[in-house]
Design a protein around this motif. Structure first.
Motif, mmCIF file in Angstrom:
data_model
loop_
_atom_site.group_PDB
_atom_site.id
_atom_site.type_symbol
_atom_site.label_atom_id
_atom_site.label_comp_id
_atom_site.label_asym_id
_atom_site.label_seq_id
_atom_site.Cartn_x
_atom_site.Cartn_y
_atom_site.Cartn_z
ATOM 1 N N VAL A 47 27.068 -25.178 22.976
ATOM 2 C CA VAL A 47 27.143 -25.238 24.009
ATOM 3 C C VAL A 47 29.090 -25.043 23.920
ATOM 4 C CG1 VAL A 47 26.370 -27.485 24.252
ATOM 5 C CG2 VAL A 47 27.807 -27.338 22.676
ATOM 6 N N ALA A 48 29.827 -25.036 25.168
ATOM 7 C CA ALA A 48 31.211 -24.477 25.176
ATOM 8 C C ALA A 48 32.060 -25.678 24.859
ATOM 9 C CB ALA A 48 31.463 -24.099 26.266
ATOM 10 N N LEU A 49 32.861 -25.200 23.935
ATOM 11 C CA LEU A 49 34.091 -26.831 23.381
ATOM 12 C C LEU A 49 35.690 -26.422 23.956
ATOM 13 C CD1 LEU A 49 32.017 -26.655 20.893
ATOM 14 C CD2 LEU A 49 34.115 -27.314 19.559
ATOM 15 N N VAL A 50 35.759 -27.168 25.310
ATOM 16 C CA VAL A 50 37.426 -27.246 25.398
ATOM 17 C C VAL A 50 38.338 -28.156 25.458
ATOM 18 C CG1 VAL A 50 36.274 -25.394 27.530
ATOM 19 C CG2 VAL A 50 36.330 -28.244 27.698
ATOM 20 N N PRO A 51 39.108 -28.505 25.294
ATOM 21 C CA PRO A 51 40.274 -29.241 25.267
ATOM 22 C C PRO A 51 40.221 -30.145 25.822
ATOM 23 C CG PRO A 51 40.954 -27.699 25.603
ATOM 24 C CD PRO A 51 40.294 -26.790 25.410
ATOM 25 N N GLU A 52 40.678 -31.536 25.422
ATOM 26 C CA GLU A 52 39.735 -33.134 26.166
ATOM 27 C C GLU A 52 40.704 -33.378 27.376
ATOM 28 O OE1 GLU A 52 40.065 -36.112 23.772
ATOM 29 O OE2 GLU A 52 42.541 -35.752 23.180
ATOM 30 N N ARG A 53 41.952 -32.245 27.537
ATOM 31 C CA ARG A 53 42.670 -32.153 29.178
ATOM 32 C C ARG A 53 42.323 -30.615 29.965
ATOM 33 N NH1 ARG A 53 45.943 -36.572 29.233
ATOM 34 N NH2 ARG A 53 46.569 -37.857 27.388
ATOM 35 N N HIS A 54 41.504 -30.375 29.740
ATOM 36 C CA HIS A 54 41.187 -28.946 30.348
ATOM 37 C C HIS A 54 40.121 -29.377 31.701
ATOM 38 C CE1 HIS A 54 38.704 -24.627 31.137
ATOM 39 N NE2 HIS A 54 39.548 -24.444 30.064
ATOM 40 N N ARG A 55 40.634 -28.393 32.565
ATOM 41 C CA ARG A 55 40.144 -28.496 34.360
ATOM 42 C C ARG A 55 38.381 -28.589 34.058
ATOM 43 N NH1 ARG A 55 38.599 -23.243 35.300
ATOM 44 N NH2 ARG A 55 38.117 -21.900 33.397
#
Length: 302
Positions: free
Chosen positions: A173-181
Motif C-alpha cells: 500500500v502507498a503511505l502519504v501524509p494525511e494532508r496529501h493531495r
C-alpha cells in the motif's frame, strides 16, 4: 558390538546368580538367557562367567562390564524417554527466524497457540530479513524461517531444496501524509507519485520499490532510507515524503498522521515458512509450521 539387551541379561545373571533365575526376572527361558550370554562373550572376546556346578560367578572382565552396564543402561533409558517426549511433543526445541513485520503480527499469535497446545515445546526467535534468514536455515543456524518473495520480481528465489509452506499474500500500500493531495483517494497508480520525495524501507524492499517505479517509467528520488517501519511512518507523517509498505508492516505499527492508499495495479509479496526436508519431519517443527498456517488462515489472509 555390545548390545543393550545383552547387558540387561548379564546384569540379571549377576543379580540372581543363575540363568534360570535371570530368565524368570526377565520373562524369558533359561536357554534364551544362555544364548544371549554366549553371544555377549563372543562380542567381547573373553569369558564373563565362571560356571562351577550350580554356582556361577563373574570373571574380572564380567565384573567390569556389570559395573559399567548400570550407567550405560540408565543412559539409554533416559535417551529413550527424551526421544519419546520430543516425538510426543512433550518436549522439543524450534529455532525460528522471522522478518520484523512477521515477528510482530503472525508470530506472537502462532507461538501463543503452540505453547498452549504443547507447553513442553520451546521456541526461540531471532529476526533477519531474507535472503539472510534463508542462509541461516541452510547453514543449520535455525530450524524454520519466515520469508517473503515479491510476485514478478526480476530475480527469482531459489527455494527448490526447501520445504515451502505458503502462508498468506501481502499487498503493498502507498503511505502519504494525511494532508496529501491523494490522501482521500481510494487507489493510486504508483506513477502518480513520481515527483514525490520517497522514504524507502529495508534493502530488499528498497530494491523492489525501485523495480516497480522503473516499470512505471520513473526512478524514485529516495531522500530517506530506514529498516525501521515506525520510522518510515513517522517520516511520512511529518510530511517528508511518501512510501510504499507491505500491509503487514503497516499493521505492525500505529500509523499516525498518514493515510494508506491502495496501489493499482496491485503489487504483492508472498509470505512463506521455510524449512529443510528432514526438519519438516521433526514433530516440534511440523507443529510450529501448522500453527503458523492456522494463524494465517484465521487472519483471513491465506
Amino acid at each position: 558390538m555390545i548390545e543393550a539387551r545383552h547387558l540387561r541379561v548379564l546384569r540379571a545373571v549377576a543379580t540372581t546368580g543363575s540363568f534360570s533365575a535371570a530368565g524368570r526376572l526377565l520373562g524369558c527361558t533359561q536357554p534364551a538367557v544362555s544364548q544371549q550370554m554366549k553371544a555377549l562373550e563372543a562380542s567381547v572376546g573373553t569369558p564373563l562367567l565362571i560356571r562351577t556346578g550350580r554356582e556361577m560367578r563373574l570373571t574380572q572382565a564380567g565384573e567390569a562390564l556389570v559395573r559399567h552396564a548400570s550407567g550405560i543402561l540408565a543412559g539409554l533409558t533416559a535417551a529413550e524417554e527424551e526421544v519419546a517426549a520430543i516425538a510426543g511433543l512433550r518436549a522439543g526445541r524450534v529455532r525460528l527466524v522471522s522478518f520484523p513485520s512477521g515477528s510482530s503480527t503472525l508470530v506472537p499469535t502462532a507461538l501463543a497457540a503452540l505453547r498452549a497446545a504443547h507447553p513442553g515445546t520451546r521456541v526461540s526467535l531471532e529476526e533477519a530479513e531474507p535472503p539472510r534468514s534463508v542462509e541461516l536455515l541452510r547453514e543449520g543456524d535455525c530450524d524454520l524461517a519466515l520469508a517473503f518473495r515479491y510476485e514478478g520480481a526480476a530475480v527469482a528465489e531459489e527455494w527448490d531444496d526447501l520445504v515451502v509452506r505458503p502462508l498468506l499474500t501481502d499487498r503493498l500500500v502507498a503511505l502519504v501524509p494525511e494532508r496529501h493531495r491523494l490522501a482521500r483517494a481510494e487507489a493510486v497508480a504508483i506513477g502518480e507519485l513520481a515527483q514525490e520525495p520517497w522514504i524507502a524501507g529495508c534493502p530488499r524492499c528498497r530494491g523492489q520499490l525501485i523495480e516497480v517505479c522503473e516499470g512505471a517509467g520513473f526512478t524514485p528520488r529516495i531522500d530517506f532510507a530506514t529498516d525501521d517501519y515506525p520510522a518510515v511512518v513517522g517520516l511520512v507523517g511529518a510530511g517528508l515524503g511518501v512510501a510504499v509498505l507491505p500491509q503487514l508492516a503497516v499493521e505492525s505499527v500505529r500509523p499516525r498522521g498518514v493515510r494508506t492508499v491502495r496501489l493499482e495495479p496491485a503489487v504483492r509479496r508472498e509470505i512463506v515458512a521455510l524449512t529443510l526436508p528432514d526438519l519438516a519431519q521433526v514433530p516440534a517443527v511440523s507443529a510450529t509450521l501448522e500453527q503458523l498456517a492456522r494463524t494465517a488462515r484465521t487472519a483471513g489472509r491465506a
